[in-house]
Design a protein around this motif. Structure first.
Motif, PDB file in Angstrom:
ATOM      1  N   ASP A 118       0.903  -1.314   0.032  1.00 34.14           N
ATOM      2  CA  ASP A 118      -0.137   0.104   0.038  1.00 34.14           C
ATOM      3  C   ASP A 118       0.940   1.290   0.057  1.00 34.14           C
ATOM      4  OD1 ASP A 118      -2.648   1.343   0.344  1.00 34.14           O
ATOM      5  OD2 ASP A 118      -1.618   1.970   2.248  1.00 34.14           O
ATOM      6  N   GLU A 119       1.922   1.411   0.872  1.00 28.80           N
ATOM      7  CA  GLU A 119       2.658   2.299   0.921  1.00 28.80           C
ATOM      8  C   GLU A 119       3.463   2.771  -0.599  1.00 28.80           C
ATOM      9  OE1 GLU A 119       3.704   2.523   5.486  1.00 28.80           O
ATOM     10  OE2 GLU A 119       5.246   1.646   4.262  1.00 28.80           O
ATOM     11  N   MET A 120       3.822   1.846  -1.073  1.00 27.48           N
ATOM     12  CA  MET A 120       4.612   1.903  -2.218  1.00 27.48           C
ATOM     13  C   MET A 120       3.680   1.835  -3.465  1.00 27.48           C
ATOM     14  SD  MET A 120       7.661  -0.681  -1.544  1.00 27.48           S
ATOM     15  CE  MET A 120       8.746  -0.456  -2.967  1.00 27.48           C
ATOM     16  N   GLY A 121       2.418   1.988  -3.417  1.00 29.24           N
ATOM     17  CA  GLY A 121       1.579   2.142  -4.419  1.00 29.24           C
ATOM     18  C   GLY A 121       1.329   0.886  -5.231  1.00 29.24           C
ATOM     19  N   MET A 122       1.339  -0.187  -4.790  1.00 34.19           N
ATOM     20  CA  MET A 122       1.327  -1.615  -5.216  1.00 34.19           C
ATOM     21  C   MET A 122       0.132  -2.513  -5.316  1.00 34.19           C
ATOM     22  SD  MET A 122       5.254  -3.074  -4.346  1.00 34.19           S
ATOM     23  CE  MET A 122       4.993  -4.300  -5.220  1.00 34.19           C
ATOM     24  N   SER A 123      -0.949  -1.806  -4.642  1.00 29.71           N
ATOM     25  CA  SER A 123      -2.340  -2.439  -4.139  1.00 29.71           C
ATOM     26  C   SER A 123      -3.080  -2.716  -5.664  1.00 29.71           C
ATOM     27  CB  SER A 123      -3.161  -1.597  -3.539  1.00 29.71           C
ATOM     28  OG  SER A 123      -2.472  -1.141  -2.247  1.00 29.71           O
ATOM     29  N   GLY A 124      -2.777  -2.243  -6.697  1.00 25.86           N
ATOM     30  CA  GLY A 124      -3.383  -2.716  -7.826  1.00 25.86           C
ATOM     31  C   GLY A 124      -2.831  -3.930  -8.741  1.00 25.86           C
ATOM     32  N   LEU A 125      -1.622  -4.244  -8.093  1.00 26.48           N
ATOM     33  CA  LEU A 125      -1.196  -5.398  -8.736  1.00 26.48           C
ATOM     34  C   LEU A 125      -1.574  -6.945  -8.324  1.00 26.48           C
ATOM     35  CD1 LEU A 125       2.777  -4.634  -8.391  1.00 26.48           C
ATOM     36  CD2 LEU A 125       1.528  -4.913 -10.373  1.00 26.48           C
ATOM     37  N   GLY A 126      -2.623  -6.596  -7.080  1.00 25.11           N
ATOM     38  CA  GLY A 126      -3.248  -7.749  -6.428  1.00 25.11           C
ATOM     39  C   GLY A 126      -2.145  -8.222  -5.215  1.00 25.11           C
ATOM     40  N   LYS A 127      -2.834  -9.028  -4.329  1.00 23.30           N
ATOM     41  CA  LYS A 127      -1.991  -9.167  -2.901  1.00 23.30           C
ATOM     42  C   LYS A 127      -0.805 -10.261  -3.527  1.00 23.30           C
ATOM     43  CE  LYS A 127      -2.731 -11.058   1.427  1.00 23.30           C
ATOM     44  NZ  LYS A 127      -3.658 -11.314   2.400  1.00 23.30           N
ATOM     45  N   GLN A 128      -1.078 -11.284  -4.139  1.00 22.08           N
ATOM     46  CA  GLN A 128      -0.078 -12.366  -4.530  1.00 22.08           C
ATOM     47  C   GLN A 128       0.857 -11.787  -5.359  1.00 22.08           C
ATOM     48  OE1 GLN A 128      -1.704 -15.752  -6.107  1.00 22.08           O
ATOM     49  NE2 GLN A 128       0.224 -16.952  -6.146  1.00 22.08           N
ATOM     50  N   GLU A 129       0.789 -11.045  -6.473  1.00 22.38           N
ATOM     51  CA  GLU A 129       2.184 -10.516  -7.066  1.00 22.38           C
ATOM     52  C   GLU A 129       2.624  -9.593  -6.313  1.00 22.38           C
ATOM     53  OE1 GLU A 129       4.512  -9.547 -10.482  1.00 22.38           O
ATOM     54  OE2 GLU A 129       3.228 -11.392  -9.746  1.00 22.38           O
ATOM     55  N   ALA A 130       1.960  -8.577  -5.489  1.00 26.27           N
ATOM     56  CA  ALA A 130       2.469  -7.592  -4.678  1.00 26.27           C
ATOM     57  C   ALA A 130       3.577  -8.230  -3.845  1.00 26.27           C
ATOM     58  CB  ALA A 130       1.807  -6.507  -4.078  1.00 26.27           C
ATOM     59  N   HIS A 131       3.085  -9.188  -3.131  1.00 26.61           N
ATOM     60  CA  HIS A 131       3.833 -10.103  -2.197  1.00 26.61           C
ATOM     61  C   HIS A 131       5.058 -10.524  -2.878  1.00 26.61           C
ATOM     62  CE1 HIS A 131       0.963 -10.725   1.462  1.00 26.61           C
ATOM     63  NE2 HIS A 131       0.957  -9.566   0.996  1.00 26.61           N
ATOM     64  N   ARG A 132       4.860 -11.406  -3.951  1.00 27.57           N
ATOM     65  CA  ARG A 132       6.040 -11.764  -4.858  1.00 27.57           C
ATOM     66  C   ARG A 132       6.957 -10.914  -4.984  1.00 27.57           C
ATOM     67  NH1 ARG A 132       8.352 -12.525  -9.378  1.00 27.57           N
ATOM     68  NH2 ARG A 132       6.834 -10.927 -10.656  1.00 27.57           N
ATOM     69  N   ARG A 133       6.821  -9.669  -5.657  1.00 23.07           N
ATOM     70  CA  ARG A 133       7.747  -8.594  -5.839  1.00 23.07           C
ATOM     71  C   ARG A 133       8.493  -8.322  -4.724  1.00 23.07           C
ATOM     72  NH1 ARG A 133       5.566  -4.661 -10.774  1.00 23.07           N
ATOM     73  NH2 ARG A 133       4.632  -6.640 -12.322  1.00 23.07           N
ATOM     74  N   LEU A 134       7.670  -7.844  -3.645  1.00 18.31           N
ATOM     75  CA  LEU A 134       8.615  -7.409  -2.405  1.00 18.31           C
ATOM     76  C   LEU A 134       9.360  -8.362  -1.825  1.00 18.31           C
ATOM     77  CD1 LEU A 134       5.380  -5.545  -0.686  1.00 18.31           C
ATOM     78  CD2 LEU A 134       7.496  -4.274  -1.768  1.00 18.31           C
ATOM     79  N   ALA A 135       8.656  -9.787  -1.894  1.00 18.66           N
ATOM     80  CA  ALA A 135       9.721 -10.687  -1.185  1.00 18.66           C
ATOM     81  C   ALA A 135      11.173 -10.747  -1.950  1.00 18.66           C
ATOM     82  CB  ALA A 135       9.231 -12.163  -1.278  1.00 18.66           C
ATOM     83  N   ARG A 136      11.033 -10.581  -3.355  1.00 14.06           N
ATOM     84  CA  ARG A 136      12.093 -10.602  -4.095  1.00 14.06           C
ATOM     85  C   ARG A 136      13.035  -9.459  -3.804  1.00 14.06           C
ATOM     86  NH1 ARG A 136      11.708 -12.357  -9.335  1.00 14.06           N
ATOM     87  NH2 ARG A 136      13.985 -11.588  -9.917  1.00 14.06           N
ATOM     88  N   VAL A 137      12.525  -8.251  -3.383  1.00 15.72           N
ATOM     89  CA  VAL A 137      13.230  -7.330  -3.305  1.00 15.72           C
ATOM     90  C   VAL A 137      13.987  -7.338  -1.792  1.00 15.72           C
ATOM     91  CG1 VAL A 137      12.960  -4.889  -2.566  1.00 15.72           C
ATOM     92  CG2 VAL A 137      11.887  -5.456  -4.323  1.00 15.72           C
ATOM     93  N   VAL A 138      13.052  -7.945  -0.789  1.00 14.51           N
ATOM     94  CA  VAL A 138      13.800  -8.314   0.408  1.00 14.51           C
ATOM     95  C   VAL A 138      15.000  -9.046   0.363  1.00 14.51           C
ATOM     96  CG1 VAL A 138      13.445  -9.455   2.668  1.00 14.51           C
ATOM     97  CG2 VAL A 138      11.723  -7.900   1.717  1.00 14.51           C
ATOM     98  N   ASP A 139      14.884 -10.210  -0.498  1.00 16.39           N
ATOM     99  CA  ASP A 139      15.828 -11.188  -0.585  1.00 16.39           C
ATOM    100  C   ASP A 139      17.140 -10.269  -1.316  1.00 16.39           C
ATOM    101  OD1 ASP A 139      14.361 -13.037   0.540  1.00 16.39           O
ATOM    102  OD2 ASP A 139      13.769 -14.040  -1.394  1.00 16.39           O
ATOM    103  N   TRP A 140      16.952  -9.590  -2.453  1.00 16.44           N
ATOM    104  CA  TRP A 140      18.060  -9.100  -2.916  1.00 16.44           C
ATOM    105  C   TRP A 140      18.668  -8.150  -1.962  1.00 16.44           C
ATOM    106  CZ3 TRP A 140      20.583  -8.615  -7.477  1.00 16.44           C
ATOM    107  CH2 TRP A 140      21.457  -7.507  -7.658  1.00 16.44           C
ATOM    108  N   LEU A 141      17.965  -7.356  -1.460  1.00 16.71           N
ATOM    109  CA  LEU A 141      18.845  -6.666  -0.250  1.00 16.71           C
ATOM    110  C   LEU A 141      19.492  -7.473   0.885  1.00 16.71           C
ATOM    111  CD1 LEU A 141      15.987  -3.506   0.151  1.00 16.71           C
ATOM    112  CD2 LEU A 141      18.412  -3.555  -1.115  1.00 16.71           C
ATOM    113  N   ASN A 142      18.884  -8.458   1.021  1.00 13.28           N
ATOM    114  CA  ASN A 142      19.411  -9.273   2.369  1.00 13.28           C
ATOM    115  C   ASN A 142      20.770 -10.026   1.909  1.00 13.28           C
ATOM    116  OD1 ASN A 142      18.858 -10.043   5.076  1.00 13.28           O
ATOM    117  ND2 ASN A 142      19.263 -12.114   3.986  1.00 13.28           N
ATOM    118  N   ASN A 143      20.630 -10.410   0.431  1.00 10.02           N
ATOM    119  CA  ASN A 143      21.751 -11.375   0.149  1.00 10.02           C
ATOM    120  C   ASN A 143      22.520 -11.133  -1.103  1.00 10.02           C
ATOM    121  OD1 ASN A 143      20.600 -13.465   1.750  1.00 10.02           O
ATOM    122  ND2 ASN A 143      18.882 -13.724   0.325  1.00 10.02           N
TER     123      ASN A 143
END
Length: 554
Positions: free
Chosen positions: A197-222
């Protein structure tokens, strides 16, 4: 009718969020803090009053919420027992769901509401808030809730006694985790909804938004080589709140009811400006340029950034180092513009003949495995340095300071700046850099230290020859200039003039004043060359920026 002020606040939020270098824990921890003013407050209101309604007037309702953001709540209650029950329920929820989070609340003295003026209520809120430190010191801190025993394994993330063995992702090995670490990990899935919601991704749908954000989290972590902490803070907000009663009284609103309404509207307006500025910058960073190229690296279609603190005028973002500086500059620009245009913020301040709101940011760019609590501390120090713009140009202006940390030692800004200050007082950094238009600068404080000045110097360092594609200013030449800086102004300028004679106009953009790399502000010599060298590689390559006739070096 008599009323009491209730103040509930979290403390040590940055420590709670960034105690671990695990990005999933950082995301989960930031979400747990928002529960104070969101879910936990709603549940407490429902239990105490039978309704989640927050803004019904205290004259006809037992509780009225004045402000609720950034992990803090200010409320009015008609009975002290109601205030104590609100505090009890919210702090108990914190103990159960967010072990390690420090939440404390106090109930102020009773005051007669009928005929209460704006100034009197503002004073009462300040007095009640002043009771918090004593209440916080009267009970053990969060760290003492987790006593270790000899047979307990230690959490590899927080260092606290482990509560269980977990495997966060399929790629990670099972490891012991403490109760606070587990609470943060368990909050991670729900936190992704808030981030979307804060990044304006709500229109993508919950599953797709979660997938993208999880990828971002893993990128920054690893995977990211350089990771940055961007901390932004509004200018003069403390002073505005201290003088808010005088502001509303100047508009002819003198009662406590009017003060509460304006304070709530102003606070919500600042929240909205910060949130909208973030969404607009994220959207802009995903757009291709005029030639169809994307200037910023995207992970799963999203900029590699995570807003971990977003409340009031505060923003703390963890992001890939390559986007930190442009993100900070664009966010400050958007926030200042939105605050100026918002009727509840800029409009109110203009009516009261006060300066508008700007913001300042600090950007700490570090290696991925650098302790993030130290990076956050450096970013906060850089923000304080940038706040010098308030005294020089006014609180409606914006500025940022940054540092690229190549060493692994814990960094203190005072030491870092001392290392780039020569014995004669010459500073080898021109920070902070002003962002946005400069309306008045009677003492020349912003001269040569605007964001565009930094971009122009970077352009000079990275400019390439149209025929062979090689850099006009070679790496060896740039290194020679850099070394000259630490030998003093005379040596540095001599090397620069030799280079300028060979390169001609291509070297002009490195100059300060005349045929020198330096200029003076209030008697102190500065140069922006070292800043540009450090920022090169962390900014998209800018086009050549022409100087005005007045800026041309002699």
């Amino acid at each position: 009718m008599r009323v009491h002020v209730v103040v509930i606040a979290t403390s040590g939020n940055q420590r709670f969020i960034f105690a671990s270098n695990k990005r999933r824990e950082n995301v989960g921890a930031s979400h747990l803090i928002t529960r104070v003013e969101e879910r936990w407050l709603d549940e407490a209101l429902l239990a105490v009053t039978g309704s989640e309604e927050r803004h019904r007037s205290i004259t006809g309702h037992p509780v009225e919420i004045v402000t609720a953001n950034a992990g803090g709540i200010t409320a009015l209650v008609r009975e002290p027992e109601i205030g104590r029950e609100l505090v009890t329920r919210i702090t108990l929820q914190a103990l159960r769901e967010a072990p390690g989070l420090d939440v404390c609340g106090v109930v102020g003295e009773a005051v007669e509401w009928d005929g209460l003026g704006a100034s009197a209520l503002a004073k009462l809120i300040r007095q009640t808030r002043g009771m918090l430190p004593a209440a916080q010191m009267s009970r053990p801190g969060p760290q003492l809730r987790f006593p270790g025993v000899p047979i307990a394994a230690r959490c590899l993330s927080s260092g606290l006694p482990a509560a269980q063995i977990v495997q966060s992702t399929s790629r990670e090995r099972p490891e012991p985790r403490s109760a606070p670490s587990m609470a943060k990990l368990n909050a991670f899935p729900e936190a992704l909804d808030r981030l979307a919601d804060e990044m304006g991704m709500s229109g993508l749908g919950k599953q797709e938004a979660h997938r993208r954000l999880a990828r971002v989290v893993d990128w920054l972590n690893n995977k990211a080589e350089w990771v940055a902490v961007v901390h932004a803070d509004g200018n003069g907000m403390g002073r505005v709140f201290q003088e808010f009663s005088a502001i509303v009284e100047k508009l002819g609103h003198t009662t406590a009811e009017e003060y509460v309404r304006h304070l709530r509207d102003f606070s919500q307006g600042v929240d909205d400006c910060a949130a909208e500025a973030l969404r607009r910058v994220v959207a802009a960073m995903k757009k291709p340029d005029g030639e169809g190229r994307r200037p910023f690296r995207l992970i799963a279609g999203e900029p590699a950034l995570l807003p971990l603190v977003l409340g009031g005028d505060d923003l703390t973002v963890v992001c890939d180092g390559s986007i930190a500086l442009p993100f900070a500059e664009q966010y400050l620009t958007e926030f200042a513009r939105l605050a100026r245009e918002n009727k509840r913020v800029g409009g109110l301040l203009r009516q009261a003949e006060r300066q508008g709101l700007g913001a300042c940011a600090g950007v700490a760019i570090v290696k991925r495995h650098y302790p993030f609590h130290s990076a956050v501390g450096l970013a906060e120090e850089l923000t304080k340095e940038a706040k010098a713009v308030k005294g020089a140009l006014g609180q409606d202006h914006c500025a940022l300071s940054f540092h690229v940390l190549y060493e692994s030692a814990v960094a203190e800004l005072s030491r870092l700046r001392e290392e780039t200050t020569l014995p004669d007082g010459t500073r080898l950094t021109a920070q902070p850099y002003v962002v946005g238009d400069v309306t008045k600068d009677p003492h020349g404080w912003a001269r040569h230290r605007h964001w565009n000045d930094l971009l122009r110097r970077i352009a000079a360092l990275t400019r390439t020859d149209e025929e062979d594609g090689r850099r006009v200013l070679s790496g060896a030449q740039a290194h020679d200039l850099r070394g000259g800086l630490f030998h003093g102004r005379g040596v540095a300028d001599a090397r620069y003039r030799l280079l300028a004679d060979r390169l001609g106009r291509d070297a002009d953009d490195l100059a300060g004043e005349g045929r020198s790399l330096f200029w003076k502000v209030e008697g102190q010599a500065l140069t922006g060359l070292l800043d540009a060298m450090n920022a090169t590689g962390f900014l998209p390559r800018p086009e050549r920026t022409e100087r005005t006739e007045q800026e041309q070096p002699a």
